[in-house]
Motif scaffolding. Structure first.
Motif, PDB file in Angstrom:
ATOM      1  N   ARG A 279      11.360  -6.923   7.754  1.00 55.57           N
ATOM      2  CA  ARG A 279      10.007  -7.274   8.188  1.00 55.57           C
ATOM      3  C   ARG A 279       9.015  -6.755   7.154  1.00 55.57           C
ATOM      4  O   ARG A 279       9.214  -5.671   6.592  1.00 55.57           O
ATOM      5  N   PRO A 280       7.925  -7.482   6.920  1.00 55.09           N
ATOM      6  CA  PRO A 280       6.900  -6.967   6.011  1.00 55.09           C
ATOM      7  C   PRO A 280       6.360  -5.639   6.518  1.00 55.09           C
ATOM      8  O   PRO A 280       6.130  -5.486   7.721  1.00 55.09           O
ATOM      9  N   LEU A 281       6.193  -4.717   5.588  1.00 51.69           N
ATOM     10  CA  LEU A 281       5.758  -3.365   5.937  1.00 51.69           C
ATOM     11  C   LEU A 281       4.498  -3.018   5.154  1.00 51.69           C
ATOM     12  O   LEU A 281       4.451  -3.195   3.940  1.00 51.69           O
ATOM     13  N   GLY A 282       3.498  -2.533   5.853  1.00 58.49           N
ATOM     14  CA  GLY A 282       2.270  -2.112   5.195  1.00 58.49           C
ATOM     15  C   GLY A 282       1.935  -0.678   5.542  1.00 58.49           C
ATOM     16  O   GLY A 282       2.424  -0.142   6.538  1.00 58.49           O
ATOM     17  N   ALA A 283       1.128  -0.059   4.698  1.00 57.66           N
ATOM     18  CA  ALA A 283       0.661   1.297   4.969  1.00 57.66           C
ATOM     19  C   ALA A 283      -0.790   1.394   4.532  1.00 57.66           C
ATOM     20  O   ALA A 283      -1.171   0.858   3.494  1.00 57.66           O
ATOM     21  N   VAL A 284      -1.579   2.065   5.345  1.00 58.89           N
ATOM     22  CA  VAL A 284      -2.995   2.267   5.027  1.00 58.89           C
ATOM     23  C   VAL A 284      -3.119   3.576   4.264  1.00 58.89           C
ATOM     24  O   VAL A 284      -2.687   4.615   4.761  1.00 58.89           O
ATOM     25  N   PRO A 285      -3.677   3.549   3.059  1.00 63.28           N
ATOM     26  CA  PRO A 285      -3.856   4.805   2.327  1.00 63.28           C
ATOM     27  C   PRO A 285      -5.000   5.609   2.918  1.00 63.28           C
ATOM     28  O   PRO A 285      -5.793   5.094   3.705  1.00 63.28           O
ATOM     29  N   GLY A 286      -5.060   6.843   2.540  1.00 64.05           N
ATOM     30  CA  GLY A 286      -6.151   7.722   2.963  1.00 64.05           C
ATOM     31  C   GLY A 286      -6.371   8.743   1.878  1.00 64.05           C
ATOM     32  O   GLY A 286      -5.753   8.660   0.814  1.00 64.05           O
ATOM     33  N   PRO A 287      -7.237   9.699   2.126  1.00 62.45           N
ATOM     34  CA  PRO A 287      -7.450  10.736   1.105  1.00 62.45           C
ATOM     35  C   PRO A 287      -6.139  11.478   0.827  1.00 62.45           C
ATOM     36  O   PRO A 287      -5.403  11.770   1.769  1.00 62.45           O
ATOM     37  N   VAL A 288      -5.859  11.766  -0.436  1.00 59.81           N
ATOM     38  CA  VAL A 288      -4.625  12.503  -0.738  1.00 59.81           C
ATOM     39  C   VAL A 288      -4.766  13.954  -0.287  1.00 59.81           C
ATOM     40  O   VAL A 288      -3.789  14.693  -0.255  1.00 59.81           O
ATOM     41  N   THR A 289      -5.962  14.338   0.061  1.00 55.78           N
ATOM     42  CA  THR A 289      -6.205  15.683   0.570  1.00 55.78           C
ATOM     43  C   THR A 289      -5.948  15.775   2.073  1.00 55.78           C
ATOM     44  O   THR A 289      -6.063  16.845   2.649  1.00 55.78           O
ATOM     45  N   SER A 290      -5.596  14.665   2.705  1.00 55.33           N
ATOM     46  CA  SER A 290      -5.366  14.643   4.152  1.00 55.33           C
ATOM     47  C   SER A 290      -3.873  14.614   4.456  1.00 55.33           C
ATOM     48  O   SER A 290      -3.179  13.653   4.118  1.00 55.33           O
ATOM     49  N   ALA A 291      -3.380  15.664   5.126  1.00 53.08           N
ATOM     50  CA  ALA A 291      -1.946  15.729   5.464  1.00 53.08           C
ATOM     51  C   ALA A 291      -1.556  14.557   6.359  1.00 53.08           C
ATOM     52  O   ALA A 291      -0.409  14.109   6.341  1.00 53.08           O
ATOM     53  N   THR A 292      -2.510  14.042   7.119  1.00 54.86           N
ATOM     54  CA  THR A 292      -2.232  12.968   8.072  1.00 54.86           C
ATOM     55  C   THR A 292      -2.033  11.628   7.376  1.00 54.86           C
ATOM     56  O   THR A 292      -1.677  10.642   8.008  1.00 54.86           O
ATOM     57  N   SER A 293      -2.270  11.560   6.074  1.00 53.89           N
ATOM     58  CA  SER A 293      -1.990  10.323   5.343  1.00 53.89           C
ATOM     59  C   SER A 293      -0.757  10.442   4.451  1.00 53.89           C
ATOM     60  O   SER A 293      -0.361   9.480   3.802  1.00 53.89           O
ATOM     61  N   GLU A 294      -0.141  11.615   4.448  1.00 51.92           N
ATOM     62  CA  GLU A 294       1.007  11.828   3.543  1.00 51.92           C
ATOM     63  C   GLU A 294       2.146  10.854   3.818  1.00 51.92           C
ATOM     64  O   GLU A 294       2.807  10.386   2.902  1.00 51.92           O
ATOM     65  N   GLY A 295       2.370  10.563   5.089  1.00 52.89           N
ATOM     66  CA  GLY A 295       3.447   9.633   5.431  1.00 52.89           C
ATOM     67  C   GLY A 295       3.157   8.233   4.906  1.00 52.89           C
ATOM     68  O   GLY A 295       4.055   7.543   4.418  1.00 52.89           O
ATOM     69  N   CYS A 296       1.905   7.808   4.994  1.00 53.14           N
ATOM     70  CA  CYS A 296       1.528   6.488   4.482  1.00 53.14           C
ATOM     71  C   CYS A 296       1.730   6.436   2.967  1.00 53.14           C
ATOM     72  O   CYS A 296       2.241   5.449   2.428  1.00 53.14           O
ATOM     73  N   HIS A 297       1.340   7.478   2.295  1.00 54.86           N
ATOM     74  CA  HIS A 297       1.490   7.494   0.837  1.00 54.86           C
ATOM     75  C   HIS A 297       2.967   7.502   0.456  1.00 54.86           C
ATOM     76  O   HIS A 297       3.372   6.901  -0.546  1.00 54.86           O
ATOM     77  N   ARG A 298       3.763   8.167   1.278  1.00 56.08           N
ATOM     78  CA  ARG A 298       5.209   8.168   1.048  1.00 56.08           C
ATOM     79  C   ARG A 298       5.762   6.741   1.160  1.00 56.08           C
ATOM     80  O   ARG A 298       6.612   6.319   0.378  1.00 56.08           O
ATOM     81  N   LEU A 299       5.266   5.993   2.148  1.00 63.55           N
ATOM     82  CA  LEU A 299       5.712   4.600   2.306  1.00 63.55           C
ATOM     83  C   LEU A 299       5.295   3.765   1.103  1.00 63.55           C
ATOM     84  O   LEU A 299       6.042   2.899   0.640  1.00 63.55           O
ATOM     85  N   LEU A 300       4.100   4.011   0.596  1.00 63.25           N
ATOM     86  CA  LEU A 300       3.630   3.260  -0.579  1.00 63.25           C
ATOM     87  C   LEU A 300       4.492   3.599  -1.797  1.00 63.25           C
ATOM     88  O   LEU A 300       4.826   2.727  -2.592  1.00 63.25           O
ATOM     89  N   ARG A 301       4.843   4.868  -1.935  1.00 64.67           N
ATOM     90  CA  ARG A 301       5.628   5.316  -3.091  1.00 64.67           C
ATOM     91  C   ARG A 301       7.087   4.934  -2.989  1.00 64.67           C
ATOM     92  O   ARG A 301       7.667   4.384  -3.919  1.00 64.67           O
ATOM     93  N   GLU A 302       7.696   5.268  -1.834  1.00 59.18           N
ATOM     94  CA  GLU A 302       9.154   5.226  -1.763  1.00 59.18           C
ATOM     95  C   GLU A 302       9.689   3.977  -1.079  1.00 59.18           C
ATOM     96  O   GLU A 302      10.829   3.607  -1.286  1.00 59.18           O
ATOM     97  N   PHE A 303       8.884   3.346  -0.235  1.00 60.45           N
ATOM     98  CA  PHE A 303       9.389   2.204   0.519  1.00 60.45           C
ATOM     99  C   PHE A 303       8.742   0.895   0.090  1.00 60.45           C
ATOM    100  O   PHE A 303       8.926  -0.121   0.729  1.00 60.45           O
TER     101      PHE A 303
END
Lengths: 390, 390
Positions: A279-303
């Motif tokens: 299935r198509p997968l998207g992630a919303v980025p956020g400030p890299v200073t926000s721990a609550t966006s780390e998972g999204c950034h991980r999806l952008l990087r690794e998935f």
């Protein structure tokens, strides 16, 4: 099934199914096997729910293990030990009445509202679903997006979730989520706010409200949309069931978007299911200073998740275009124009020779470009030469 | 070149080169052709700078166009018209003195400090570079990262730029940028703050300070690092030259990271060069509600840029590992453990049968898992059964 009240209840719930015995067996399987149990999936696929249930009941009384294609005797023996503590024919027979009493509808793969997308789950597909609200909502998720994320969302995460959900729901996209605090709740609410369709898959029974503070939200979701469970009414929302619930959200939605998620957020599990299902997968980025966006950034990087910044990005994932986008690069200037404009001033008039020397272009090129720029009203000319138009 | 002072000046600047005539020709080319001019690039590659310059001077006096491999007569005629307004032998001869007077060193492809990476620019490679500061800094950019972005950066963008640059510079990574306000300035300053090496490529002459408010910053960069220009001293920083300057930043750096950039930011041009050159490209995400991050998100979506959230992500792009990372998923629990833990309570003791029924697992599986969990100190047992360890 001699009790006439029970029979009526089953018949009401099973009306699209037309076969009370089949319904009872499906409901029994939803009580017997934990969500995602692959052996039950293969057994039911091979024998049908009724015969598969009878087989398990026979095995429990000591009948020798038969040969079932796709299921090894070892798997059957192991699974039987798992199912045995829950084998209870009377309880199974009462499940349809339970559904009626709880005001729940039941959907099964035999019915017309069962989403085809569940087939992609293969042996892990649900065996039946318990629905609070409008069963047709589940059948209308062809154009749908799962918006999932952190329970402990920040105001940013809730804002983005609500904005995406509201705009998507306005475009007729069904909003699928998990009914939790934070990102989930914001998505459901925003969809409801624009009279859109929204569906919540829950980990416990469809009659339970978890979290309790979402009682009113669940009631609103059920009014036109649906709250859907894989386990029977009263079922506890265990951690395992949350993880398995996530596969249903990923499977039923045309695309999954993680709005805000910490490094170890459960919504990454939903994302993993979506990716595994293609299935198509998207992630919303956020400030890299926000721990609550780390998972999204991980999806952008690794998935290799798609970077989602607005509703039209999600529509694209869902397989749709059409939300207006005025950010194309159509009016990019020609390189020659940039160089000639660079060589001009606002006040001073400059000669052709001067402009050629400054721009590093030939006299002929400069002359041609000056003509075009003058036509565009970007520059003006006089006997003294050319200058930028104020 | 009869003036002995001029000769000394040339010899001083050209010491690693050993050939004043070659140096003069290279400097002439840097004055004659606009940055990125591919015909001059091919002509110099084919004939060498000295013969190429002589050829142009001859052509200007009416000598018939010769056949040059790789350059069509048409290109030569067109280019001659571009170069002719700037052909000035006396000016060319004075350029070495200009360098000395401005306190600039000159680097050419013949010298040992010329970065090999410029070869990837092929016919668009610079023909000479003017260096304020330490020429060796340019030769030490094997491990380097370009950090570029919006002039009108937000506090977030400047913070991230400074954090990345400081941590990378501490790891010995050279920080390359464009000396502008915002992201560039924050990157240079942070690198200087940890005594790291930083290099600024500027669009105008290396003696000019643009923006003027960065006079002190440029002086600090030049003290150990370098401010580098492709055009001769006094050259205007035109828009075209900014665009062409960007290709040098992208080419010389092992990786390029756009820290914060609007939808039409010039740093996307640098990113485009990096991508075209096959250099690793990263982008730092930000809030989707921030227009200043739209360019970064565009790179993540459309250019497959790597999502950069911290210095170790950049090190990875640069081709290095090593910054500590404690965010691996090593201690992920077994599925069976999750299901057994789900079935246990903190207060109530539960029997094996009860746990098996609740978890949907066999007695044997539950027993095995209970043993492991008790060994881990996660649960405790008594004659009444098992419960979670507080």
């Amino acid at each position: 099934m001699s009790d006439p009240g029970l029979r009526r209840a089953v018949e009401r719930v099973a009306s699209p199914l037309g076969d009370p015995e089949l319904l009872t067996a499906r409901l029994a399987w939803s009580a017997l096997a934990e969500p995602g149990d692959s052996v039950s999936g293969r057994l039911v696929a091979e024998c049908g729910p009724v015969a598969a249930l009878r087989l398990v009941e026979d095995l429990a009384t000591g009948v020798p293990t038969p040969e079932i294609p796709g299921v090894t005797p070892q798997e059957l023996t192991t699974s039987l030990r798992r199912w045995q503590p829950r084998l209870d024919a009377r309880m199974f027979e009462s499940l349809a009445v339970v559904a009626v009493k709880a005001g729940l509808a039941v959907l099964t793969p035999e019915g017309p509202l069962w989403p085809e997308r569940f087939e992609d789950l293969a042996e892990h597909a649900p065996l039946a679903l318990w629905v609070r609200g409008e069963p047709a909502a589940l059948g209308g998720l062809d154009r749908s997006a799962a918006l999932v994320g952190a329970r402990a969302a920040t105001p940013y995460g809730e804002h983005v979730s609500a904005t995406l959900a509201g705009e998507l729901a306005e475009q007729g996209v069904g909003i699928v989520s998990g009914g939790a605090y934070g990102v989930d709740g914001a998505a459901h609410r925003a969809a409801l706010g624009v009279q859109g369709t929204t569906v919540a898959f829950v980990a416990g029974g469809a009659d339970r409200v978890y979290p309790a503070a979402h009682a009113h939200l669940f009631a609103r979701i059920a009014d036109g949309g649906a709250v859907i469970a894989e386990v029977p009414p009263g079922g506890t929302p265990t951690k395992w069931r949350f993880l398995m619930r996530n596969r249903l959200i990923a499977a039923v939605s045309a695309a999954t978007v993680v709005v805000e998620a910490g490094w170890r957020s459960g919504s990454l599990n939903t994302a993993g299911h979506a990716a595994a299902l293609g299935r198509p997968l998207g992630a919303v980025p956020g400030p890299v200073t926000s721990a609550t966006s780390e998972g999204c950034h991980r999806l952008l990087r690794e998935f290799d998740a798609t970077c989602i910044t607005r509703a039209s990005d999600v529509l694209e994932l869902v397989g749709e275009w059409g939300v207006g986008d005025d950010r194309t690069g159509a009016d990019r200037p020609r390189p020659e124009a940039i160089r000639v404009l660079d060589a001009l001033a606002v006040r001073a008039w400059r000669t052709l020779d001067d402009i050629a020397r400054r721009s590093g272009m030939s006299l002929a090129e400069v002359q041609a470009e000056l003509g075009l720029l003058e036509l565009d009203g970007r520059i003006e000319s006089s006997l003294d030469g050319w200058r930028l138009h104020r």
